[in-house]
Design an enzyme around this catalytic site. Sequence first.
Site, PDB file in Angstrom:
ATOM      1  N   LYS A 127      -3.046  -8.410  -3.217  1.00  0.00           N
ATOM      2  CA  LYS A 127      -2.853  -8.404  -4.681  1.00  0.00           C
ATOM      3  C   LYS A 127      -1.703  -9.333  -5.074  1.00  0.00           C
ATOM      4  O   LYS A 127      -1.771 -10.011  -6.087  1.00  0.00           O
ATOM      5  CB  LYS A 127      -2.547  -6.982  -5.171  1.00  0.00           C
ATOM      6  CG  LYS A 127      -3.669  -6.001  -4.929  1.00  0.00           C
ATOM      7  CD  LYS A 127      -3.276  -4.597  -5.298  1.00  0.00           C
ATOM      8  CE  LYS A 127      -2.261  -3.979  -4.365  1.00  0.00           C
ATOM      9  NZ  LYS A 127      -2.730  -3.645  -3.028  1.00  0.00           N
ATOM     10  N   GLY A 145       4.225  -3.572  -0.508  1.00  0.00           N
ATOM     11  CA  GLY A 145       4.824  -4.813  -0.016  1.00  0.00           C
ATOM     12  C   GLY A 145       3.975  -5.973  -0.464  1.00  0.00           C
ATOM     13  O   GLY A 145       2.795  -6.042  -0.145  1.00  0.00           O
ATOM     14  N   HIS A 146       4.543  -6.868  -1.245  1.00  0.00           N
ATOM     15  CA  HIS A 146       3.800  -8.042  -1.689  1.00  0.00           C
ATOM     16  C   HIS A 146       4.397  -9.239  -0.961  1.00  0.00           C
ATOM     17  O   HIS A 146       5.598  -9.447  -1.045  1.00  0.00           O
ATOM     18  CB  HIS A 146       3.975  -8.316  -3.186  1.00  0.00           C
ATOM     19  CG  HIS A 146       3.895  -7.097  -4.038  1.00  0.00           C
ATOM     20  ND1 HIS A 146       2.859  -6.883  -4.915  1.00  0.00           N
ATOM     21  CD2 HIS A 146       4.716  -6.047  -4.151  1.00  0.00           C
ATOM     22  CE1 HIS A 146       3.056  -5.732  -5.523  1.00  0.00           C
ATOM     23  NE2 HIS A 146       4.180  -5.209  -5.082  1.00  0.00           N
ATOM     24  N   LEU A 178     -11.078 -14.510   3.392  1.00  0.00           N
ATOM     25  CA  LEU A 178     -12.408 -14.892   3.882  1.00  0.00           C
ATOM     26  C   LEU A 178     -12.283 -15.678   5.193  1.00  0.00           C
ATOM     27  O   LEU A 178     -13.107 -15.539   6.096  1.00  0.00           O
ATOM     28  CB  LEU A 178     -13.121 -15.747   2.814  1.00  0.00           C
ATOM     29  CG  LEU A 178     -14.553 -16.120   3.151  1.00  0.00           C
ATOM     30  CD1 LEU A 178     -15.463 -14.892   3.093  1.00  0.00           C
ATOM     31  CD2 LEU A 178     -15.097 -17.200   2.222  1.00  0.00           C
TER      32      LEU A 178
HETATM   33  P1  IMP Z   1       3.431   6.990   1.029  1.00  0.00           P
HETATM   34  O1  IMP Z   1       2.960   6.207  -0.149  1.00  0.00           O
HETATM   35  O2  IMP Z   1       4.622   6.379   1.723  1.00  0.00           O
HETATM   36  O3  IMP Z   1       3.629   8.434   0.724  1.00  0.00           O
HETATM   37  O4  IMP Z   1       2.262   6.948   2.132  1.00  0.00           O
HETATM   38  C1  IMP Z   1       1.014   7.611   1.928  1.00  0.00           C
HETATM   39  C2  IMP Z   1      -0.127   6.791   2.521  1.00  0.00           C
HETATM   40  O5  IMP Z   1      -0.285   5.585   1.776  1.00  0.00           O
HETATM   41  C3  IMP Z   1       0.095   6.344   3.968  1.00  0.00           C
HETATM   42  O6  IMP Z   1      -1.159   6.317   4.623  1.00  0.00           O
HETATM   43  C4  IMP Z   1       0.616   4.930   3.844  1.00  0.00           C
HETATM   44  O7  IMP Z   1       0.353   4.148   4.988  1.00  0.00           O
HETATM   45  C5  IMP Z   1      -0.209   4.456   2.644  1.00  0.00           C
HETATM   46  N1  IMP Z   1       0.445   3.382   1.900  1.00  0.00           N
HETATM   47  C6  IMP Z   1       1.481   3.481   1.045  1.00  0.00           C
HETATM   48  N2  IMP Z   1       1.779   2.281   0.530  1.00  0.00           N
HETATM   49  C7  IMP Z   1       0.908   1.405   1.039  1.00  0.00           C
HETATM   50  C8  IMP Z   1       0.690   0.008   0.844  1.00  0.00           C
HETATM   51  O8  IMP Z   1       1.367  -0.673   0.061  1.00  0.00           O
HETATM   52  N3  IMP Z   1      -0.329  -0.542   1.552  1.00  0.00           N
HETATM   53  C9  IMP Z   1      -1.126   0.191   2.371  1.00  0.00           C
HETATM   54  N4  IMP Z   1      -0.962   1.489   2.582  1.00  0.00           N
HETATM   55  C10 IMP Z   1       0.048   2.099   1.921  1.00  0.00           C
END
Ligand code: IMP
Length: 445
Positions: A16, A40-41, A331
């Site tokens: 994104k 994380g962007h 892709l």
């Molecule tokens: P939390 O948001 O730290 O509570 O994590 C909850 C779930 O969301 C976990 O499975 C994380 O790996 C996932 N998660 C949170 N933020 C991201 C992201 O930016 N990208 C992918 N997975 C995320």
Amino acid sequence: MSNVVIVGLQWGDEGKGKVVDLLCPAFDAVVRYQGGHNAGHTVKFGDRHFALRLIPSGILHPGQECVMGNGMVIAPNALFEELDELHAAGVETAGRLHVSNRAQAILPMHKALDLAREGAAGKEKVGTTGRGIGPAYEMKIARFGVRLAELGSPRLEDRLRTQLVRMEPELAALGAEPLGEPARIADQCRAWAERLAPYLTDTEHLLHGWLEAGRSILFEGAQGSLLDVDHGTYPYVTSSNPTAGGASTGSGVPPTAIDGVLGIVKAYTTRVGGGPFPGELLGSEGEFLRKRGNEFGTVTGRPRRCGWFDAVAVRYAVRLNGAELLALTKLDVLDGFDEIPVCVGYRCGGELLTEFPSCLETLEEAEPVYETLPGWKRETAGCLELEQLPDAARAYIERLERLVGAQVAVVSTGPRRSETILPPNPTLDRWTSGRLAEVLAQRDA
Ligand code: IMP
């Protein structure tokens, strides 16, 4: 002028940040509406490389206004680190970054509780990012949370005490260290409040003023639709609403002011953390996708779980968000395959499912049913027109469009702005208020 939401249609990490960065020149402001520094962007341009966690990537565009909305949970320290990094790179933030005074603060005890719970959860663990996101939202919904505007309030200590009374027994039961006195935490919060003050504002009023002035707004969702606390693979989700509806509640901009939703999908699937993932590739193909796609978390560095494109899950997400257009990313990662499977259904207890199930057990049991498409075995990076793509890559895109019910308007074949195909598209033209030429100029700069 149009207002558009950009939202991930899988389990996050769809790319994104790059798409927001690319489309920025067509909008006057970028707004983030949920989540915190769990996101994380990664944005690359020239030889610069920024890993943004909280601040919208619009900040890298001189003059662009950025808003961190009321739906976010913000750890002040994490925000300051990001600001320091941006300032060191010469990026100006004063007067351009507006942080909602209604956004919730992530406090030290939230992180401690997140880590202690995950540490004790064994195989049930969610696999959170350990940033305190869940406990901060929990306190918000329980009405014991601390809004950023309240970090310097004389009543803060009482609120902290209320939170600690609830959390300390759980922390102690989980074997975590005691957190210290509310007075000490309150001192820390007061110092944060001082540094935050120039950025804090009533962002709803600010946004309403911009809408009245006809300024265009891009809403940037973090995480992905399948991590949505309501619509995702609960309880293996984050604690907010990344789906497009969250743009409204998380910013105070009414749904009637939103003109369109652009869904971001990766050309295959990834997921970090625990939870069901029908079709997860545990062997060499998964390893190949992970290495070639550099599928390691921007925030935690964790290896991402990989699988083929899941059209069942993405069609569900397209509908949840009302995503009319798609940006298809990475892709190029599929360039080396002879054949590319796409998941078109799940087999479950002898039944063929074509709708994404709400029940966790069903998802855990689901065996993907694949349709196999020919690969192209040619490099796609650097193609600037759809016509330059190999025929099989174009056929892959067209098949995905039909399977998920939305049109691909952006194709990304690498992390750089220049590695993007933007075929003529009247809807995207309308959403970008006729400023696509500026987007293309930035891509080609
Ligand atoms: P939390 O948001 O730290 O509570 O994590 C909850 C779930 O969301 C976990 O499975 C994380 O790996 C996932 N998660 C949170 N933020 C991201 C992201 O930016 N990208 C992918 N997975 C995320």
